[in-house]
Design an enzyme around this catalytic site. Structure first.
Site, PDB file in Angstrom:
ATOM      1  N   ARG A  40     -40.638  31.471  18.528  1.00  0.00           N
ATOM      2  CA  ARG A  40     -41.129  32.513  19.440  1.00  0.00           C
ATOM      3  C   ARG A  40     -40.035  32.973  20.406  1.00  0.00           C
ATOM      4  NH1 ARG A  40     -47.303  30.481  20.368  1.00  0.00           N
ATOM      5  NH2 ARG A  40     -48.210  31.936  18.886  1.00  0.00           N
ATOM      6  N   GLY A 385     -54.186  34.766  16.983  1.00  0.00           N
ATOM      7  CA  GLY A 385     -55.402  35.424  17.473  1.00  0.00           C
ATOM      8  C   GLY A 385     -55.269  36.938  17.481  1.00  0.00           C
TER       9      GLY A 385
END
Ligand code: ADP
Ligand code: MG
Length: 405
Positions: A40, A385
């Site tokens: 990330r 998500g």
């Protein structure tokens, strides 16, 4: 979703400006606080490098995990991430150990063009003096306004939180003169749009994972876009039950049987269910037994993966596909004996000729990486998500909040 009209980093004049950037540095840490996967952080580098090269004053915001108590703040500091970012950027990163106040304001005002500052975990604002107040997570309007006041421009490059309206994305965007999306968010949106909204056909979706209830929105949104939906994982057993079969001790959501019936009805010819199941006596990593799923399953087994006949069936269904969207593992990939379905299906997708292949969903992405398939896909979303909600056809508040061109 049409987010093509959103301003991007390239539409803004960043030179000598205080540019607030929401990144997603929510990386996994081990018990000693070491970063176990810095994917990330590296994914945010193009935006950070561009800003540095273009002489912006770069002020980074990120959350890390959840903060539910003062004690959480001891273990969930962004300090080690600042250090890792320094190594990756080969440049000093000023770490500010607070999320508001004079120390932060002074550090921001001292920043020169081309320099980088990282603010402490935005979710520290969720607990104030020991009280859970969720200022960040509930988008407290005074907090977004305060943070926005620190800078001139806002860039949202945190795809992982795009489905949430928090102070550090939506709150800042609502209170600042100009905003745009960063390179990572731009790439995420372009790839999701290519896979979901403008798919080359034949378009095959593969859904799996634990629960039907988690994926109903995806089934609903994709059913009228796809040529086929292949369903595996724990959710398949509720579909077998909807066909009137007994599923033994397998995962079953009784309250979703009616929904499953409904989708089997309207998705006739499109929804493809497994024809066999790999089973264990209980939720354990043992050598599987197999059963057909066109009949009742034995009462004393739990289905933990798709079986070999289903693997062949799914391979056949995937042949010639030009777009494949994959969400949810085919079985319990945490168990060596039950990762085969996911591995074989994953390999088949990865080897498709000239197809656009997309993975959305946190556990699917993790499974693909663990099985060594990561670089064989066209795109693996960094936001579990957020990609799931995009697949459901839901608007993403973190993107909506950004100005149009
Ligand atoms: P994603 O994060 O990719 O959307 P999910 O969170 O929906 O995926 O599902 C992942 C979980 O589903 C994994 O933890 C896996 O063990 C579980 N799972 C897959 N197949 C089964 C099964 N047959 N029975 C129980 N759990 C399963
Ligand atoms: Mg998951």
């Amino acid at each position: 979703m049409d987010y093509n009209k959103k301003k991007t980093i390239k539409d803004l004049d960043v030179a000598n400006k205080k540019v607030l950037v929401r990144v997603d540095f929510n990386v996994p840490l081990d018990k000693q606080g070491n970063i176990t996967d810095d994917n990330r952080i590296t994914a945010a580098l193009p935006t950070i490098k561009y800003l540095v090269e273009n002489q912006a004053k770069v002020i980074l915001f990120s959350h890390l995990s959840r903060i539910k108590s003062e004690a959480d703040k001891q273990t969930k500091t962004l300090k080690p991430i600042a250090k890792r970012l320094e190594e990756l950027m080969k440049q000093k990163v000023v770490f500010v150990p607070v999320t508001e106040g004079e120390e932060l304001e002074t550090a921001v005002n001292k920043l020169n063009s081309g320099e980088i500052l990282l603010v402490e975990n935005t979710r520290f604002e969720d607990v104030v003096n020991g009280e859970v107040v969720k200022r960040e997570s509930k988008n407290d309007s005074s907090l977004g306004k305060y943070w926005a006041g620190l800078g001139d421009l806002f860039i949202n490059d945190a795809f992982g939180t795009a489905h949430r309206a928090h102070a550090s994305n939506v709150g800042i965007a609502a209170n600042i003169a100009q905003s745009g999306i960063g390179f990572l968010v731009e790439a995420e949106l372009a790839n999701l749009s290519k896979g979901i909204d403008n798919p080359a056909t034949p378009f095959v979706a593969i859904l799996g994972g634990a629960k039907v209830s988690d994926k109903i929105g995806v089934i609903d949104n994709l059913l009228n876009k796809v040529d086929k939906i292949l369903i595996g994982g724990g959710m398949a057993y509720t579909f077998f039950a909807a066909q009137g079969h007994k599923v033994g001790k397998s995962l079953l959501e009784e309250d979703k049987i009616e929904d499953a019936k409904h989708y089997l009805e309207i998705g006739k010819g499109k929804i493809i269910l497994p024809i066999d199941s790999a089973n264990a006596p209980s939720f354990e990593d043992v050598v599987p037994t197999f059963s057909d799923t066109s009949n009742d399953m034995p009462t004393d087994v739990m289905g933990l993966d798709i079986g070999p006949k289903t693997i062949e069936l799914f391979k056949k269904e995937l042949t010639g596909a030009k777009t494949v969207v994959w969400n949810g593992p085919m079985g319990v990939t945490e168990f060596k004996n039950f990762e085969k379905g996911t591995l074989e299906v994953g390999q088949t997708i990865a080897n498709l000729d000239g197809a656009f292949t997309l993975i959305g969903g946190g556990d699917s992405a993790a499974a693909a990486k663990k099985l060594g398939l990561a670089d064989k896909f066209s795109w693996i979303s960094t936001g579990g998500g957020a990609s799931l909600e995009y697949m459901e056809g839901k608007a993403l508040p973190g993107i909506e909040a950004i100005q149009d061109k």
